[in-house]
Structures are given as C-alpha cells and as structure tokens.
Design an enzyme around this catalytic site. Structure first.
Site, PDB file in Angstrom:
ATOM      1  N   HIS A 114      -4.330  11.894   0.519  1.00 13.58           N
ATOM      2  CA  HIS A 114      -2.773  11.284  -0.005  1.00 13.58           C
ATOM      3  C   HIS A 114      -2.698  11.156  -1.651  1.00 13.58           C
ATOM      4  CE1 HIS A 114      -5.203   7.822   0.837  1.00 13.58           C
ATOM      5  NE2 HIS A 114      -4.824   7.770   2.406  1.00 13.58           N
ATOM      6  N   THR A 164      -6.965   6.914   9.619  1.00 14.65           N
ATOM      7  CA  THR A 164      -6.782   5.684   8.667  1.00 14.65           C
ATOM      8  C   THR A 164      -8.149   4.833   8.695  1.00 14.65           C
ATOM      9  OG1 THR A 164      -5.574   3.637   7.887  1.00 14.65           O
ATOM     10  CG2 THR A 164      -5.835   4.097  10.286  1.00 14.65           C
ATOM     11  N   THR A 165      -8.382   3.925   7.711  1.00 16.66           N
ATOM     12  CA  THR A 165      -9.506   3.212   7.736  1.00 16.66           C
ATOM     13  C   THR A 165      -9.633   2.495   8.987  1.00 16.66           C
ATOM     14  OG1 THR A 165      -9.192   2.698   5.531  1.00 16.66           O
ATOM     15  CG2 THR A 165     -10.759   1.643   6.079  1.00 16.66           C
ATOM     16  N   ARG A 201       3.808  18.556   2.056  1.00 10.24           N
ATOM     17  CA  ARG A 201       4.398  19.794   1.519  1.00 10.24           C
ATOM     18  C   ARG A 201       3.759  20.300   0.086  1.00 10.24           C
ATOM     19  NH1 ARG A 201       9.700  20.795   3.824  1.00 10.24           N
ATOM     20  NH2 ARG A 201      10.189  22.419   2.165  1.00 10.24           N
ATOM     21  N   GLY A 252       1.053  -1.588   4.399  1.00 12.16           N
ATOM     22  CA  GLY A 252       1.621  -0.310   3.930  1.00 12.16           C
ATOM     23  C   GLY A 252       2.567   0.567   4.973  1.00 12.16           C
ATOM     24  N   ASP A 290      -0.149   4.457   0.132  1.00 11.27           N
ATOM     25  CA  ASP A 290      -0.795   5.672   0.265  1.00 11.27           C
ATOM     26  C   ASP A 290       0.201   6.917   1.341  1.00 11.27           C
ATOM     27  OD1 ASP A 290      -2.938   4.729  -0.807  1.00 11.27           O
ATOM     28  OD2 ASP A 290      -3.913   4.529   1.158  1.00 11.27           O
ATOM     29  N   ASN A 327       0.800  -1.171   0.177  1.00 14.56           N
ATOM     30  CA  ASN A 327      -0.014  -0.012  -0.091  1.00 14.56           C
ATOM     31  C   ASN A 327       0.841   1.259  -0.071  1.00 14.56           C
ATOM     32  OD1 ASN A 327      -1.295   2.260   1.092  1.00 14.56           O
ATOM     33  ND2 ASN A 327      -3.209   0.879   1.615  1.00 14.56           N
ATOM     34  N   GLY A 358      -2.364  -2.789   9.567  1.00 15.06           N
ATOM     35  CA  GLY A 358      -1.768  -2.840  10.759  1.00 15.06           C
ATOM     36  C   GLY A 358      -0.522  -3.878  11.089  1.00 15.06           C
TER      37      GLY A 358
HETATM   38  N1  PXP Z   1      -5.950  -2.767   3.730  1.00 18.26           N
HETATM   39  C1  PXP Z   1      -7.023  -1.814   4.104  1.00 18.26           C
HETATM   40  C2  PXP Z   1      -8.105  -2.031   3.545  1.00 18.26           C
HETATM   41  C3  PXP Z   1      -6.563  -0.677   4.390  1.00 18.26           C
HETATM   42  O1  PXP Z   1      -7.382   0.263   4.387  1.00 18.26           O
HETATM   43  C4  PXP Z   1      -5.348  -0.298   4.784  1.00 18.26           C
HETATM   44  C5  PXP Z   1      -4.887   1.206   5.377  1.00 18.26           C
HETATM   45  O2  PXP Z   1      -4.766   1.738   4.080  1.00 18.26           O
HETATM   46  C6  PXP Z   1      -4.194  -1.285   4.722  1.00 18.26           C
HETATM   47  C7  PXP Z   1      -4.714  -2.850   4.242  1.00 18.26           C
HETATM   48  C8  PXP Z   1      -2.847  -1.309   4.882  1.00 18.26           C
HETATM   49  O3  PXP Z   1      -2.627  -0.946   6.281  1.00 18.26           O
HETATM   50  P1  PXP Z   1      -1.123  -0.668   7.025  1.00 18.26           P
HETATM   51  O4  PXP Z   1      -1.061   0.620   6.452  1.00 18.26           O
HETATM   52  O5  PXP Z   1      -1.647  -0.438   8.544  1.00 18.26           O
HETATM   53  O6  PXP Z   1      -0.431  -1.504   6.497  1.00 18.26           O
END
Ligand code: PXP
Length: 249
Positions: free
Chosen positions: A50, A100-101, A18, A212, A9, A7, A191
């Site tokens: 983002h 975050t989600t 910035r 991510g 983002d 991920n 996470g």
């Molecule tokens: N899966 C989903 C559906 C998410 O919303 C996120 C966070 O954007 C992730 C995975 C990745 O989570 P993390 O950034 O904590 O690894």
C-alpha cells in the site's frame, strides 16, 4: 483524552489496486488533519502493498501534525525510518501472507533485534512504541528494550462480543495500568470503529488511538451521494450539450 491518529494505509491500498496516482493517501492525510486528526500513521510494508517510499517522503514534507511510521525490524525499513526522522515509530510484526497486522509483536523473542534497533531510533529523535498484545510479559519486554511507549493491540477486544468483550476491555485496562506503573507510556489501536472506540478512549493512561479501516470505510459511504451526483451531472451535462448542438446544426 487520547489523541486521534489516522492510519492512511487503506487509501493507498485502493490506489495500488489500480496502480493509479489516485486516491492520493497524502492528500487524504492532509484532509484528515484539516478534519481534526492529531497525527497520521502510515505503514511502509516490506512488500510495498500500500504505502510507497515516495508517500513517506511526501508525508514527511507536508504533514502539519505528527508522522507515526509503522515499521518492521527489517534492516532496509529501519534505514528508511532513520532517514525520514518521523516524530514517532511503532514497531510491528510483519508477515507477508497476512491481510493486516494480525498479532502483537513478540517482544520477548525479538529482544536481541530490539536491543539493536530501538536505541538507534531513539537517537534519531523518534518516540519508539512497540505494538504488543495486552500481556504482562510483552509489556515488560518492551520496557526492557528501551521503548518509551507500548501500543496495546485492541484487535481481540474489537472482535469479541458480550461478556468476552468486557473481559478483553478489562485486560486492556490492566495492561495500561501495568505499563504505566513500570514507566511506559500507552497508545492503543487496531480494529477500533464507531461502536467500540468510546470504551477504549476512556481507558486509563491511553495517550493516542490509531484508527484506519473504520474511518476509510465510513468515508466511502459518506461520500457516495456527492461522488455519484457529480458524475451524474457531468454525464447528463454532456448529453444535454450534445442534443442541443445536434438541434442547432
Ligand atoms: N495500529 C497498528 C499497529 C496497526 O498495525 C494498525 C493497522 O494497520 C492500526 C493501528 C489500525 O488498525 P485499523 O485499520 O483496524 O483501524
């Protein structure tokens, strides 16, 4: 063994802090692919905090693996997904105030919107996944909505410690077995980090992990010596050149 989807983002979050053109999340995605990522995940949020629309277009053009487009059920985001034609979409809840989600999608409450949106995404060629908590009702609602996958929310497992963590892991395992038994395919994420990922990677039926934050956070540290060293050389080089040209004149 599950595939690793990275991920990106959080790279875009740094750029947007910035309002710069760098670090470029698309270049980062390509580097992640070179390093072994088997797919790239990006969330085009309604507030565009983002990932930006142009990032999505560039990802679509340049990725060599798979694009997993994380999205809410809002009409304009659905329209972008339909135009972009990602290999996969993951439908998530979206709340403007969240960092975050936070929780999984309430697929029971969203049943009507899902019934309208999921078939359109499927017709556009996307594998559709719903990001849900490891909860039987949610998994069954995802199946009823016509999703091919659930992405199990691993946040509660990741935050828990000791016996509570073992309990959350067991919940994830049961959820994966139940999802598969009713015909769904299973991804997982949120996470996950270098300490807690192995147990989730070993869960039954899990095909893909979306990770991510932990990777970006690790990369910041792994890159520090090279980044500072290169800047120090440039700074020293300039001073050395200035001193030698003063001496020469
Ligand atoms: N899966 C989903 C559906 C998410 O919303 C996120 C966070 O954007 C992730 C995975 C990745 O989570 P993390 O950034 O904590 O690894």
């Amino acid at each position: 063994m599950p595939r690793l989807h990275v991920n990106i983002d959080h790279v875009a979050t740094l750029r947007q802090a910035r309002r710069e053109s760098f670090p470029d999340p698309v270049a980062w995605a390509l580097a992640a692919e070179r390093a072994g990522a088997q797919g790239i995940t990006a969330h085009l949020r309604m507030d565009r905090r983002h990932i930006q629309d142009d990032d999505v277009k560039r990802l679509r053009r340049s990725l060599r693996t798979r694009l997993n487009f994380e999205m809410s059920l809002e009409a304009d985001i659905v329209a972008i997904a339909l135009r972009t034609r990602p290999e996969a979409v993951c439908i998530v809840p979206e709340n403007r105030a969240e960092v975050t989600t936070e929780g999984g999608l309430d697929a029971v409450r969203e049943a009507r919107r899902l019934a309208r949106v999921v078939p359109r995404l499927v017709r556009a060629g996307a594998e559709v996944s719903l990001f849900v908590d490891p909860d039987t009702r949610q998994i069954e609602a995802a199946c009823a909505a016509g999703a091919e996958f659930v992405e199990l929310h691993t946040g509660a497992y990741a935050r828990a410690t000791g016996r509570a963590r073992a309990k959350e892991l067991a919940r994830l395992a049961e959820a994966a077995l139940h999802a598969r038994a009713i015909g769904l395919r299973v991804n997982a994420g949120h996470g996950l980090d270098y300490d807690n990922v192995a147990a989730v990677a070993a869960l039954p039926h899990v095909e893909e992990l979306n990770i991510g934050f932990a990777i970006v956070a690790r990369a910041v540290f792994d890159g520090v010596e090279r980044a500072v060293g290169e800047m120090a050389r440039l700074v020293r080089g300039r001073r050395a050149r200035a001193t030698s040209s003063r001496r020469a004149s």
